[in-house]
Structures are given as structure tokens and as C-alpha cells.
Design a protein around this motif. Structure first.
Motif, PDB file in Angstrom:
ATOM      1  N   GLN A 268     -14.772 -18.791 -19.146  1.00 19.49           N
ATOM      2  CA  GLN A 268     -15.287 -17.158 -19.238  1.00 19.49           C
ATOM      3  C   GLN A 268     -16.243 -16.302 -19.720  1.00 19.49           C
ATOM      4  O   GLN A 268     -17.512 -15.754 -18.403  1.00 19.49           O
ATOM      5  CB  GLN A 268     -13.900 -16.426 -20.060  1.00 19.49           C
ATOM      6  CG  GLN A 268     -12.471 -16.674 -19.128  1.00 19.49           C
ATOM      7  CD  GLN A 268     -12.014 -16.100 -18.558  1.00 19.49           C
ATOM      8  OE1 GLN A 268     -12.880 -15.192 -17.858  1.00 19.49           O
ATOM      9  NE2 GLN A 268     -11.290 -16.555 -17.837  1.00 19.49           N
TER      10      GLN A 268
ATOM     11  N   ASP B 162     -18.321 -13.483  -7.132  1.00 21.22           N
ATOM     12  CA  ASP B 162     -17.327 -13.601  -7.091  1.00 21.22           C
ATOM     13  C   ASP B 162     -16.074 -15.127  -7.482  1.00 21.22           C
ATOM     14  O   ASP B 162     -16.511 -15.300  -7.528  1.00 21.22           O
ATOM     15  CB  ASP B 162     -16.695 -13.023  -5.960  1.00 21.22           C
ATOM     16  CG  ASP B 162     -16.119 -11.946  -6.459  1.00 21.22           C
ATOM     17  OD1 ASP B 162     -14.628 -13.129  -6.891  1.00 21.22           O
ATOM     18  OD2 ASP B 162     -14.949 -10.923  -6.031  1.00 21.22           O
ATOM     19  N   PRO B 163     -15.514 -15.390  -8.106  1.00 18.28           N
ATOM     20  CA  PRO B 163     -15.102 -15.491  -8.842  1.00 18.28           C
ATOM     21  C   PRO B 163     -14.701 -16.617  -7.736  1.00 18.28           C
ATOM     22  O   PRO B 163     -13.894 -17.984  -7.494  1.00 18.28           O
ATOM     23  CB  PRO B 163     -14.656 -15.777 -10.271  1.00 18.28           C
ATOM     24  CG  PRO B 163     -15.423 -15.128 -10.914  1.00 18.28           C
ATOM     25  CD  PRO B 163     -15.510 -13.425 -10.036  1.00 18.28           C
ATOM     26  N   ALA B 164     -13.911 -15.963  -6.944  1.00 11.83           N
ATOM     27  CA  ALA B 164     -12.269 -15.428  -6.428  1.00 11.83           C
ATOM     28  C   ALA B 164     -13.571 -16.178  -5.216  1.00 11.83           C
ATOM     29  O   ALA B 164     -12.356 -17.724  -4.474  1.00 11.83           O
ATOM     30  CB  ALA B 164     -11.350 -14.473  -6.004  1.00 11.83           C
TER      31      ALA B 164
ATOM     32  N   LEU C 117      -7.853 -17.341 -12.536  1.00 15.97           N
ATOM     33  CA  LEU C 117      -8.149 -18.297 -11.610  1.00 15.97           C
ATOM     34  C   LEU C 117      -9.843 -19.172 -12.857  1.00 15.97           C
ATOM     35  O   LEU C 117      -9.678 -20.956 -12.327  1.00 15.97           O
ATOM     36  CB  LEU C 117      -9.101 -18.296 -10.656  1.00 15.97           C
ATOM     37  CG  LEU C 117      -8.277 -17.165  -9.526  1.00 15.97           C
ATOM     38  CD1 LEU C 117      -9.713 -16.528  -8.664  1.00 15.97           C
ATOM     39  CD2 LEU C 117      -7.238 -17.870  -9.166  1.00 15.97           C
TER      40      LEU C 117
ATOM     41  N   ARG D 238      -8.829 -25.118  -9.585  1.00 13.78           N
ATOM     42  CA  ARG D 238      -8.959 -23.594 -11.221  1.00 13.78           C
ATOM     43  C   ARG D 238     -10.911 -24.276 -11.972  1.00 13.78           C
ATOM     44  O   ARG D 238     -11.009 -25.373 -11.710  1.00 13.78           O
ATOM     45  CB  ARG D 238      -8.659 -23.900 -12.335  1.00 13.78           C
ATOM     46  CG  ARG D 238      -8.118 -23.465 -13.342  1.00 13.78           C
ATOM     47  CD  ARG D 238      -6.813 -23.416 -14.217  1.00 13.78           C
ATOM     48  NE  ARG D 238      -6.414 -22.650 -15.481  1.00 13.78           N
ATOM     49  CZ  ARG D 238      -6.555 -21.367 -15.753  1.00 13.78           C
ATOM     50  NH1 ARG D 238      -5.984 -20.912 -13.736  1.00 13.78           N
ATOM     51  NH2 ARG D 238      -6.289 -20.189 -15.335  1.00 13.78           N
TER      52      ARG D 238
ATOM     53  N   MET E  60     -15.186 -10.354 -17.023  1.00 13.29           N
ATOM     54  CA  MET E  60     -14.831 -11.314 -15.675  1.00 13.29           C
ATOM     55  C   MET E  60     -13.729 -12.575 -16.788  1.00 13.29           C
ATOM     56  O   MET E  60     -13.398 -13.641 -16.888  1.00 13.29           O
ATOM     57  CB  MET E  60     -16.015 -12.915 -16.086  1.00 13.29           C
ATOM     58  CG  MET E  60     -16.980 -12.214 -14.614  1.00 13.29           C
ATOM     59  SD  MET E  60     -16.191 -12.526 -13.249  1.00 13.29           S
ATOM     60  CE  MET E  60     -18.190 -11.926 -12.498  1.00 13.29           C
ATOM     61  N   ASP E  61     -12.998 -11.714 -16.914  1.00 15.60           N
ATOM     62  CA  ASP E  61     -11.260 -12.730 -17.077  1.00 15.60           C
ATOM     63  C   ASP E  61     -10.101 -12.855 -15.999  1.00 15.60           C
ATOM     64  O   ASP E  61      -9.173 -12.464 -15.914  1.00 15.60           O
ATOM     65  CB  ASP E  61     -10.816 -11.575 -18.205  1.00 15.60           C
ATOM     66  CG  ASP E  61     -11.076 -11.401 -19.365  1.00 15.60           C
ATOM     67  OD1 ASP E  61     -12.049 -12.156 -20.159  1.00 15.60           O
ATOM     68  OD2 ASP E  61     -10.979 -10.285 -20.355  1.00 15.60           O
ATOM     69  N   SER E  62     -10.901 -14.290 -15.479  1.00 18.03           N
ATOM     70  CA  SER E  62     -10.197 -14.177 -14.240  1.00 18.03           C
ATOM     71  C   SER E  62      -9.200 -15.063 -14.713  1.00 18.03           C
ATOM     72  O   SER E  62      -9.160 -15.709 -14.837  1.00 18.03           O
ATOM     73  CB  SER E  62     -11.462 -15.100 -13.034  1.00 18.03           C
ATOM     74  OG  SER E  62     -10.575 -15.130 -12.336  1.00 18.03           O
TER      75      SER E  62
END
Length: 220
Positions: free
Chosen positions: A74, A88-90, A68, A152, A64-66
């Protein structure tokens, strides 16, 4: 005599062996065509499915190195993804932006039913008190969310079974306040105000409810 019989039997056995080889070693036109199989590196892994009525087990949790989310979030995002393989972070962030606009609109319009659905009890009570105080002053808001410049993820945590994610919203809001006579007593719709809010959303990932609710609000 015995030797002759042995020789004759050997000849018969050899003859039958040749006949058997001719049948097994040749295609007759009735055999099933062999199924072509892809090379091992081309085969797709089968999806592991749980018994009917349970959620499908998906692929292993990705890193999960997003981009966003801040680095501080993280680890928490990975914990949430481990608990909920559909996370899903996005997609969460897109939903959070929609919720941000919906909650602000509901507050400005005094829509308590919408706020109760989108917020937890403490946040709802805070909004409801402000709405009641505004009504007592006979004031109305004609605010407008001009745009969200950036959203963010700044923090995330998982404490079984509750997941919490904090999002910073940098937005431009046009605010206008009118009194009971419709006279403008504050604000302007032509000059948007920069706002920087941090909202924390929560969800029980083990429940069947897929909706996140607003748990806390703060400003930067």
C-alpha cells in the motif's frame, strides 16, 4: 429671495431624485437576465491545467487501500500514485495479466522480438538462452495458459523516477513438449499444472513511455 431659491432648488433635487429612483428601481425590458449560480456545495471544482504540452494535473491522490494489493504494497502504491497521477492499481493489474499471458506465449513460441519489447535486458537474455537451448535440442513447446485464478499486487516501491510493482499470479498451465519428430516427450494438454509466479514490473514514471516492462521473475 435667497430662501425661496433654496426651497425651489431643493424641490427640483427631490423631483430628479424620484425620477432617477423610478428608472433604476424598475426593469425596462432591456436589462441582461441575471445568471443563475448553483449553491456553493453544488459547484464542481475547476480542473487545473498545466501549460500546453504538459500533462494535466488531476485530482488529489486517493488513498491506495486497494483490495487488489497486500498491505505491504500500500505505501509503495501511494508513492507511485503521488509521482504519477494517472496511475490506477486496478488498471495496472489488468495490464499485468495481459502481459503475463503475452510473455508466456512469446517464450513458448520462441518470439524473441516480442520478448525484447516486453522485458528488460536481463530477463530477455534469460528467456533467449532458454529458447536457444530448446532449439538446439530440436524441441517445441505446445503450452497453453488455461486461466489465471488470481493476480494480486504483493509489493510496490518508488525510487525516483523508477516505479516497481510485484504481482503474484496463480494460474493453471497446460504444458506439452515434443521432439524433432513431433513425439510427445513430456507433459499433457489435458492435465493443467498449478503455477505460482511472482513477476516484478518496472517503469520510469517521468518518461513519456507508458509501458511497464518485466524486470524480474520468481516462483512461490
Amino acid at each position: 429671495m435667497v430662501t425661496v431659491e433654496i426651497v425651489l432648488l431643493a424641490m427640483v433635487a427631490a423631483f430628479l431624485g424620484l425620477r432617477l429612483y423610478s428608472v433604476l428601481g424598475k426593469r425596462t425590458g432591456h436589462e441582461q437576465e441575471p445568471v443563475a449560480r448553483p449553491a456553493m456545495e453544488e459547484r464542481q471544482p475547476a480542473v487545473v491545467r498545466q501549460p500546453v504540452g504538459q500533462r494535466e494535473t488531476l485530482a488529489p491522490v486517493p488513498t491506495m487501500d486497494s483490495p487488489l494489493a497486500d498491505s505491504a504494497a500500500q505505501s509503495g502504491l501511494r508513492s507511485i500514485a503521488n509521482a504519477d497521477r494517472t496511475f490506477d492499481p486496478a488498471l495496472f493489474l489488468e495490464g499485468a495479466k495481459s502481459a503475463y499471458g503475452m510473455i508466456l506465449e512469446a517464450y513458448w513460441k520462441g518470439d524473441k522480438d516480442q520478448l525484447r519489447f516486453l522485458c528488460d535486458d536481463d530477463v530477455y537474455e534469460s528467456f533467449a538462452e532458454e529458447i536457444d537451448a530448446r532449439l538446439a535440442r530440436s524441441e517445441t513447446l505446445e503450452n497453453r495458459l488455461v486461466r489465471i485464478d488470481e493476480a494480486r499486487i504483493v509489493n510496490a516501491s518508488y525510487d525516483h523516477p523508477m516505479a516497481r510493482i510485484s504481482v503474484q499470479f496463480d494460474a493453471d498451465i497446460a504444458a506439452l513438449v515434443k521432439d524433432a519428430n513431433g513425439t510427445i516427450i513430456g507433459g499433457s494438454l489435458t492435465d493443467a499444472i498449478e503455477t505460482h509466479d511472482i513477476w516484478t514490473f518496472f517503469r520510469d514514471v517521468k518518461s513519456g513511455d507508458r509501458n511497464w516492462k518485466l524486470d524480474e521473475t520468481d516462483t512461490v
